[in-house]
Design a protein around this motif. Structure first.
Motif, short mmCIF file in Angstrom:
data_model
loop_
_atom_site.label_atom_id
_atom_site.label_comp_id
_atom_site.label_asym_id
_atom_site.label_seq_id
_atom_site.Cartn_x
_atom_site.Cartn_y
_atom_site.Cartn_z
N PHE A 28 77.96 -45.25 42.96
CA PHE A 28 78.72 -45.96 43.99
C PHE A 28 78.48 -45.28 45.33
N SER A 29 78.86 -45.97 46.42
CA SER A 29 78.43 -45.56 47.75
C SER A 29 78.85 -44.15 48.14
N SER A 87 78.43 -49.01 53.92
CA SER A 87 79.54 -49.97 53.97
C SER A 87 79.03 -51.39 54.09
N THR A 89 76.12 -52.53 53.05
CA THR A 89 75.51 -52.92 51.78
C THR A 89 76.58 -53.20 50.73
N ASP A 90 77.63 -52.39 50.70
CA ASP A 90 78.75 -52.66 49.80
C ASP A 90 79.32 -54.06 50.05
N SER A 91 79.49 -54.39 51.34
CA SER A 91 80.06 -55.69 51.69
C SER A 91 79.13 -56.83 51.30
N GLU A 95 81.70 -56.28 44.92
CA GLU A 95 82.31 -55.35 43.98
C GLU A 95 81.29 -54.87 42.95
N CYS A 97 78.87 -52.68 43.56
CA CYS A 97 77.57 -52.32 44.15
C CYS A 97 77.22 -50.87 43.84
N LYS A 98 76.05 -50.66 43.26
CA LYS A 98 75.57 -49.31 42.94
C LYS A 98 74.18 -49.10 43.52
N TYR A 99 73.88 -47.84 43.82
CA TYR A 99 72.65 -47.47 44.49
C TYR A 99 71.72 -46.71 43.55
#
Length: 311
Positions: A28-29, A87, A89-91, A95, A97-99
């Motif tokens: 996660f971010s 932030s 990329t999360d948006s 829900e 979102c993983k990197y």
């Protein structure tokens, strides 16, 4: 690790594997921000001559954590902090979102992050996963870029073809209202579905275009031409590369059972372009390979153009 990579993490073996620190799972971010080494801010300061005279219209971008000078920019330059990139990329992705990788190059002057988009696709029975890449520069030399890159899961090959009727890259310079520009990028990247639909259409179209072995060999020579007045060493090296591309088309385990079509040829060239080790490795060849994940690989696009020309 390459001298140009400052900090980086990655989750799995990817087309740009070998750089950075491997972690067990996508992050996660907040954790990604920390493990990528991107948990720092950029500040701007005025520039003075040695005689303490202010240089107008320019500022210097500095990494706040260690006072590292990142670049000289105009006073119109707007900073996009690393945290803002995560932030955004999360948006965009939403829900969960993983990197899978993130990091910095050239002592923090350039940064990127890559996240998997939630949807999965089947293209001609192959699983293809789209990824989103956000890249940014803090030195004033590059734009903010957001790109969608499909990856064929079975072999980790990129399929970021330059389709004429579907956009997959958005970019903007660091001026004006950056927040509104990122909102525009969000709208653009939501068109990823359109790109994947067009990629699927092209795959089916190319899968119906048979290609002879002779034409394959002709195309390989066009893609990897001998330079004029080539030396014996150059001729030998080009022939080694051609043999490698031939092997991928005729004998790659993931392609050998496919009909001999234009789509098979494009995938063979993608395999070559994505994974080939150059005969002469420059210190930043892996970073260059990664940049082609964002911008597109000219070799794959040339192969696509060649098979498109078949009547």
């Amino acid at each position: 690790m390459s001298a140009n990579v400052e900090t980086m993490f990655y989750v799995r073996e990817t087309p740009w594997h070998g750089l950075g620190t491997k972690v067990g799972e996508a992050l996660f971010s907040q954790k990604a921000l920390e493990l990528s080494g991107l948990n720092w801010n950029v500040i701007q300061k005025p520039i003075y001559t040695s005689d303490n005279i202010l240089i107008s219209n320019y500022k210097v971008n500095i990494r706040e954590s260690d006072d590292k000078v990142l670049g000289v920019v105009t006073d119109r330059y707007k900073i996009v902090q690393n945290k803002e990139a995560f932030s955004f990329t999360d948006s965009l992705i939403g829900e969960g979102c993983k990197y899978e990788t993130a990091g910095s190059l050239q002592n923090g002057r350039k940064v990127w992050l890559l996240a998997k988009l939630p949807d999965k696709y089947k293209i001609l029975d192959d699983e293809v996963t789209p990824y989103m890449v956000f890249s940014n520069s803090h030195d004033g030399t590059g734009a903010i870029k957001v790109a969608m890159t499909p990856i064929r899961v079975v072999c980790n090959n990129t399929l970021n073809l330059a389709l004429s009727n579907a956009k997959r890259i958005w970019s903007t310079i660091h001026t004006g209202n950056i927040s509104s520009k990122l909102n525009e990028a969000m709208k653009t990247l939501l068109l990823a579905e359109s790109y994947m639909e067009n990629l699927d259409y092209e795959a089916h179209y190319l899968s119906r275009k048979t290609i002879s072995d002779e034409k394959v060999l002709e195309f390989i020579e066009l893609l990897l031409p001998l330079p004029d007045n080539a030396s014996k060493t150059q001729e030998k090296n080009i022939n080694l590369l051609r043999d490698d591309m031939k092997l991928r088309y005729f004998d790659a385990p993931d392609l050998i059972d496919l009909p001999k079509t234009s789509w098979r040829f494009v995938n063979a060239v993608s395999d070559f372009a994505t994974h080939i080790n150059p005969l002469r490795k420059t210190k930043n060849y892996k970073e260059n390979l990664f940049s082609k994940t964002i911008d597109g690989n000219p070799l794959i696009d040339r192969a696509y153009a060649l098979v498109e020309s078949i009547v």
